[in-house]
Design an enzyme around this catalytic site. Structure first.
Site, PDB file in Angstrom:
ATOM      1  N   LYS A   1      -6.138  -1.797  -1.638  1.00  0.00           N
ATOM      2  CA  LYS A   1      -5.452  -1.005  -0.853  1.00  0.00           C
ATOM      3  C   LYS A   1      -6.105  -0.637   0.414  1.00  0.00           C
ATOM      4  CE  LYS A   1      -2.034   0.424  -4.377  1.00  0.00           C
ATOM      5  NZ  LYS A   1      -1.709   1.383  -5.141  1.00  0.00           N
TER       6      LYS A   1
ATOM      7  N   VAL B   1       0.709  -1.106  -0.048  1.00  0.00           N
ATOM      8  CA  VAL B   1       0.122  -0.015   0.022  1.00  0.00           C
ATOM      9  C   VAL B   1       0.907   1.215  -0.041  1.00  0.00           C
ATOM     10  CG1 VAL B   1      -1.879   1.189   1.287  1.00  0.00           C
ATOM     11  CG2 VAL B   1      -1.739  -1.204   1.275  1.00  0.00           C
TER      12      VAL B   1
ATOM     13  N   GLU C   1      -1.517   0.838 -14.771  1.00  0.00           N
ATOM     14  CA  GLU C   1      -1.190  -0.643 -15.007  1.00  0.00           C
ATOM     15  C   GLU C   1      -1.294  -1.070 -16.136  1.00  0.00           C
ATOM     16  OE1 GLU C   1      -0.653  -2.762 -12.137  1.00  0.00           O
ATOM     17  OE2 GLU C   1      -0.889  -1.304 -10.634  1.00  0.00           O
TER      18      GLU C   1
ATOM     19  N   GLY D   1       6.882   3.014  -8.093  1.00  0.00           N
ATOM     20  CA  GLY D   1       8.212   3.392  -8.590  1.00  0.00           C
ATOM     21  C   GLY D   1       8.885   2.233  -8.207  1.00  0.00           C
TER      22      GLY D   1
END
Ligand code: NDP
Ligand code: HSE
Length: 435
Positions: A206, A133, A191, A309
């Protein structure tokens, strides 16, 4: 001083995140060993394609396609493959063979977390998931440990960076959703299946994980109310700006008291909302994430940073790795998270929210009164009404803000307005949070 034997680390996956985990493990080997009290030896990296391009300096000699053999020889397994299978099978194998597991796999935790956590508890292993998360932002450990003695009331977060980027660009550059999505695609933020982001699935996963930790309650992903951002228009953005608000896709996990819903429970929901620009979440720009926590004694806390990232996510994984490795060195079983509260997850219609509705109504005597009456008949109190004439038409634009009411009452109002002869069209309906 390093007296413990080297700990064998298996890495499953060498993509955006896995390659950075391998880099940090190699570059920071001596420092990590000093912190842990044992060397962390990367014994192998499982991938699908041995011939795929890897970043410069990547330890390709450690690559294997035999994940199962790799897991069997490891003390700690890091899963950064993503997806449900074979990740789930591999994690279960690792736990059952006594290894601690670190994963960034929110999709897997949100759908099969109970099975994985139960297995870890049964075998005395530990499952770590700080990266699952909001990537680099420490939010799992604060909820799991730092706030463990407090009573969390609400967790409200911007936990999907790509949709925050899209909404932020629509707000600051005045571009359309489609244009902003194109930019996000070019920047590699979305995505592979963008609906996971823009329809709120990623944020819902999440939210389920955050609610599980905050309220010691299992939250099946099907019980997370989810709405995405595809209905957000430039008009809605402009209206938000006029009122000093901004639109954010919020993941909200909230404790609901019995006096409000008839039973104590939790609400877990994801939807685009209006929040004041002055709210701490209102100033989260670009692809950044932030999580705003309200706890009984701690008060309001804000966690902010990079939510995606390779290197950023690897940072969270390395933090988990140091914890897992220290536990090995110190000995003792893994500690399970408690789900003792097991509060009911309440459906959205029982939750108190606020709406802002914009509509076009016929501009005639009695129309405003009849619209006000529709709200009153569903026991929804109006907070404000703003009327502006439409150009060249015998209609008026109305922007109506409500006080808190159940979502069931608010959606009944919207349905009644849509069916009313006085209303030409409902232009937008959006919830309001953070006031
Ligand atoms: P990538 O798609 O970049 O990498 C996946 C890696 O897993 C690849 O190396 C791939 O091998 C390997 N892999 C996939 N399937 C298999 C398989 N069946 N057997 C062996 N290896 C396999 O994913 P990311 O690094 O972006 O994400 C990894 C995880 O981290 C996901 O769960 C994601 O949700 C999570 N995460 C990612 C973030 C990010 O910013 N990227 C942020 C937060 C969490 P090969 O290289 O041969 O194709
Ligand atoms: N798709 C996710 C996002 C990646 O946009 O935040 C990080 O989980």
């Amino acid at each position: 001083m390093i007296e413990y034997r080297p700990l064998r680390i298996a890495l499953l996956g060498a993509g955006s995140v896995g390659a950075q985990v391998a880099r940090l493990l190699t570059e920071n080997k001596a420092e990590l060993a000093a912190r842990v009290g044992a060397e962390l030896e990367l014994i192998g990296i499982a991938v699908r394609d041995l011939k795929a391009d890897r970043p410069a300096g990547f330890p390709s000699e450690l690559l294997t396609t035999d994940a199962e053999a790799l897991i069997l020889g490891a003390d700690i397994v890091i899963e950064v493959m993503g997806g449900i299978e074979p990740a789930k099978t591999y994690i279960l194998q690792a736990l059952n063979s006594g290894s601690d597991v670190i994963t960034a796999n929110k999709a897997l935790l949100a759908t099969h977390g109970t099975e994985l956590f139960d297995t870890a508890e049964q075998v005395g292993a530990q499952l770590y998931f700080e990266a699952a998360v909001a990537a680099a932002i420490p939010i799992i450990r604060p909820l799991r440990e730092s706030l463990a003695g407090d009573k969390v009331q609400r967790v409200m977060g911007i936990v999907n960076g790509s949709t925050n980027y899209i909404l932020d660009r629509m707000d600051t550059a005045g571009i359309t959703l489609e244009e902003a999505m194109n930019e996000a695609t070019e920047l590699g933020y979305l995505e592979a299946d963008p609906t996971l982001d823009v329809e709120g699935y990623d944020a819902a996963q999440k939210a389920a994980i955050l609610a599980y930790l905050a309220f010691h309650t299992e939250v099946p992903i099907e019980k997370v109310h989810r709405e995405g951002i595809t209905g957000v228009t430039p008009e809605l953005m402009r209206a938000a700006q006029r009122d000093g608000n901004v639109i954010k896709l919020l993941a909200i996990a909230e404790r609901i008291d019995a006096d409000k819903a008839g039973v104590e429970g939790v609400s877990v929901r994801v939807y685009p909302t209006l929040i004041p620009r002055t709210h701490p979440l209102g100033s989260v720009h670009g692809a950044f994430n932030a999580v705003f926590v309200e706890a009984e004694s701690a008060g309001q806390l804000m966690f902010y940073g990079a939510g995606a990232g390779g290197a950023q996510t690897a940072s969270a994984i390395l933090g988990d790795l140091v914890s897992a490795a220290k536990r090995h060195v110190a000995g003792g079983p893994g500690l399970a998270d408690s789900v003792h509260a097991n509060l009911p997850v309440l459906p959205i219609d029982r939750i108190y929210t606020r709406y802002q509705i914009t509509l076009e109504a016929t501009d005639q005597p009695g129309v405003l009164a009849s619209i006000a009456n529709t709200f009153a008949s569903h026991e929804v109190s109006i907070e404000f009404v703003e009327q502006t004439p439409t150009l060249g038409r015998k209609t008026a634009n109305l922007e109506i803000g409500t006080h808190e009411a159940t979502d069931a009452s608010l959606s009944a109002v919207v349905a009644a307005l849509a069916a009313s002869d006085a209303v030409e069209k409902i232009t937008s309906v959006i919830r309001v949070e953070g006031i």
